[in-house]
Design a protein around this motif. Sequence first.
Motif, short mmCIF file in Angstrom:
data_model
loop_
_atom_site.label_atom_id
_atom_site.label_comp_id
_atom_site.label_asym_id
_atom_site.label_seq_id
_atom_site.Cartn_x
_atom_site.Cartn_y
_atom_site.Cartn_z
N HIS A 187 -46.93 -37.78 -10.00
CA HIS A 187 -47.06 -36.33 -10.02
C HIS A 187 -48.43 -35.86 -9.51
O HIS A 187 -49.00 -34.92 -10.04
N MET B 150 -38.87 -33.63 -7.88
CA MET B 150 -38.62 -32.81 -9.06
C MET B 150 -37.21 -32.23 -9.04
O MET B 150 -36.55 -32.11 -10.08
N ARG C 171 -34.99 -34.90 -10.27
CA ARG C 171 -35.10 -35.07 -11.72
C ARG C 171 -34.36 -33.96 -12.45
O ARG C 171 -33.72 -34.18 -13.48
N ARG C 172 -34.44 -32.74 -11.88
CA ARG C 172 -33.75 -31.62 -12.53
C ARG C 172 -32.26 -31.89 -12.57
O ARG C 172 -31.61 -31.70 -13.59
N GLU D 167 -39.52 -35.61 -20.47
CA GLU D 167 -39.33 -34.24 -20.00
C GLU D 167 -38.71 -33.39 -21.11
O GLU D 167 -39.19 -32.31 -21.43
N MET E 201 -41.24 -32.66 -23.97
CA MET E 201 -42.21 -31.62 -23.64
C MET E 201 -41.56 -30.25 -23.77
O MET E 201 -42.11 -29.33 -24.38
N VAL E 202 -40.36 -30.12 -23.19
CA VAL E 202 -39.67 -28.84 -23.21
C VAL E 202 -39.39 -28.40 -24.65
O VAL E 202 -39.61 -27.25 -25.02
N TYR F 68 -32.04 -20.57 -11.51
CA TYR F 68 -32.56 -19.73 -10.44
C TYR F 68 -33.79 -20.45 -9.90
O TYR F 68 -34.81 -20.51 -10.55
N GLU F 69 -33.69 -21.02 -8.71
CA GLU F 69 -34.82 -21.75 -8.16
C GLU F 69 -35.29 -21.10 -6.88
O GLU F 69 -34.63 -21.18 -5.86
N ILE G 149 -42.43 -28.74 -17.53
CA ILE G 149 -41.39 -27.74 -17.78
C ILE G 149 -40.81 -27.27 -16.46
O ILE G 149 -39.60 -27.06 -16.33
N ALA G 150 -41.64 -27.14 -15.42
CA ALA G 150 -41.15 -26.75 -14.09
C ALA G 150 -40.20 -27.81 -13.55
O ALA G 150 -39.23 -27.50 -12.87
N GLU G 151 -40.47 -29.06 -13.90
CA GLU G 151 -39.62 -30.16 -13.47
C GLU G 151 -38.23 -29.98 -14.08
O GLU G 151 -37.22 -30.34 -13.49
N GLN H 271 -37.47 -24.44 -13.32
CA GLN H 271 -38.55 -23.71 -12.68
C GLN H 271 -38.72 -22.30 -13.24
O GLN H 271 -39.83 -21.85 -13.50
#
Lengths: 384, 300
Positions: free
Chosen positions: A217, A236, A239-240, A258, A261-262, A347-348, B47-49, B52
């Motif tokens: 990263h 990324m 990964r999403r 991940e 953290m979230v 929404y990206e 968190i963006a990973e 977004q």
Amino acid sequence: MAETHRPPEKFTLRMRRYDPESGEAPYWDEHTIELEPHRSVLEGILQAKAKFDGSIGIRCSCRAAICGSCGVRINGEPGLACHTHLDRARASSKDGVIEVEPMGNMPVIKDMIVDMDAVHWKKVQRVTPWLINEGPQPEREHIVPRESMVDITQTMACIQCGACVSDCLAMEVDPGFIGPAALAKAYRFVGDPRDEEQRERLVDLSEDPQGLYDCTHCFKCVDACPKDVNPMGQIMRLRRIAGADQHIVDQNNGHRHEETMVTLIKDYGLLHEAEMIPRSYGGNSWFGKFHPAAGKELLSSLPVAIRGVMKRKMSIKIALFGHKIPKQDLNAVKKIYEKVESKPERYELNLYISGEDEDPNEHVPVSAGSGAAMPSAPGAEGTT
Amino acid sequence: MKVAYWPGCVSRGFTPELHGSMAKVAPLLDIELVQLDRANCCGAGVIAEHNQELADTLNARTFALAQQVEGAELMMNICSTCQGAQGECQERLDANAEYRAHVNSTLADEGLTYEKGLTNKNFLWLLVEEIGLEKLTSLVKRPLTNLKVGPFYGCYIVRPRARLGIDEEHPRDHYLEQLIEALGGTVIEYAGMRKCCGFPIITMNKEASLKQAGRHLGDALDAEADCLVTPCPLCHLNLDMQQPLAEKVVGRELNMPVLHLPQLVGLALGLEPKELGLSRHVVRPTSVIDWSTSVVGAAA
């Protein structure tokens, strides 16, 4: 923004020379060439080759930043020799001399020519870089909505120059890491609606301990890329999809990390560092710390923790309970989570695709391929 | 000057000496810190990973709270990772009015709005760009003479260059060097200066993570640095707290103290090592601080 009528100037190039068959060590070789300042470092090297030493080894072809042949390191930074102005390269040099070396992370064949097959191409091939669709073949082409293909145009811009691979910091310590170019290429297919192996590709890359979750990263590849492919951004994206859509759990703890953290930010508003390790290893819940994998890691981290507490670096209270933002604010954060995560589709926004607003007070409709608001490599002219 | 102060999470968690030293140094530089107690974690890119829009909304909330601080000239952070993660979100929010309106509609539930164009600067940038190196030098009471300092930037504050506003006028990826010299110290350049400390993969590939930390510390040692200085507490964790483990991975003794940026500045401005929290580090900076006389300088 070079003026084309500036007269030629002298520029000194310091090139890294190496001939494996000579039995001698690599050495620096300086030549002073004369060209207009807006001309490229590649043209400088070719002049040196023509005038002073025909044995200088450099790969090149199009001279227009599209074939990807002339990847090198200029003043320590990766990029294309044809895409770097001489005056800019001199300005960013340490001592006024433009240093040119072969790219990193790949064996040197001769001078500035590296063995792309051994590293770059091998890793790209590893991701099965072709469309897999076993269904009935259409008479002509597959028809898909235009919007569904727009997102992968960014990674399609890759010219396979290897600049991102050259300076990948994860690969530097872990040469088996699959790397940014290969993963960007993987997204080209994972993100393609015609490909039928999305899950299989992601499972493969996630389960590889040197795959998707081995990226450190660090943004090196983002800066290196002369085409604004943003390889780390593609990683990324992978990964999403792997995590949120396919629920793939890798053995590197990447997905758990991940999720941890979230969740911790949702529950505390701030990072609860002490919970990161047990949950990343043992599972994203308070009980994660009782999982054997977490237990093992916690035990091996015990000396670090004890040292920290004894030095009063971390208080026991912080270590056990973490810290939270005020209740009202935490509720607001939770509401944000609920609202955003409950949407059926993410929404990206991708500025590479949408570009920037022309009028700061108005919005422009989304259009493909127009302008990039993405970074350019140091010493190189940005692409429009 | 008054700033909306975002201290980040880790400075109040595992690196309290960073938070404490910043609090002590600010008044000496005439900086009034208005701490954003209500703000949330920047997400650190993780968190963006995951999502977004979630990261953009959470950071827009922080920006909106900063914009509410009356009289604040800008928002200031003390973490390279916050600078980079927040900067990425801000770039999207500022570039697209429709998206910004969309995110603001979520913030409206709390009565907050983010207006485009917030200035968000790391303490390092603030020192050079707002206070100025000349002013800083004039405030130095204890010049760092003979102290050989290696800068360690942290990825998120030096890449990607364009997004971080690094250009010829703002050579932000050289500010640490300029600062060290302004404080009277000697800059040690070494290979790992702008490389990755490995923190992001400490739970994913522990060996690779600590190898990075160990190598860069080793490079600094080979270049004869007395200590490192970093504007990122996450880097500090991997370089200092994990140094004993990093030593094992790279197979050499390192003993390289790592200072937080406000600590280095604080020493030069005359503060005592203890009040700057230097005793809390895992790798004690005794090679740079003579505890008996509290004089800064390399041990003979």
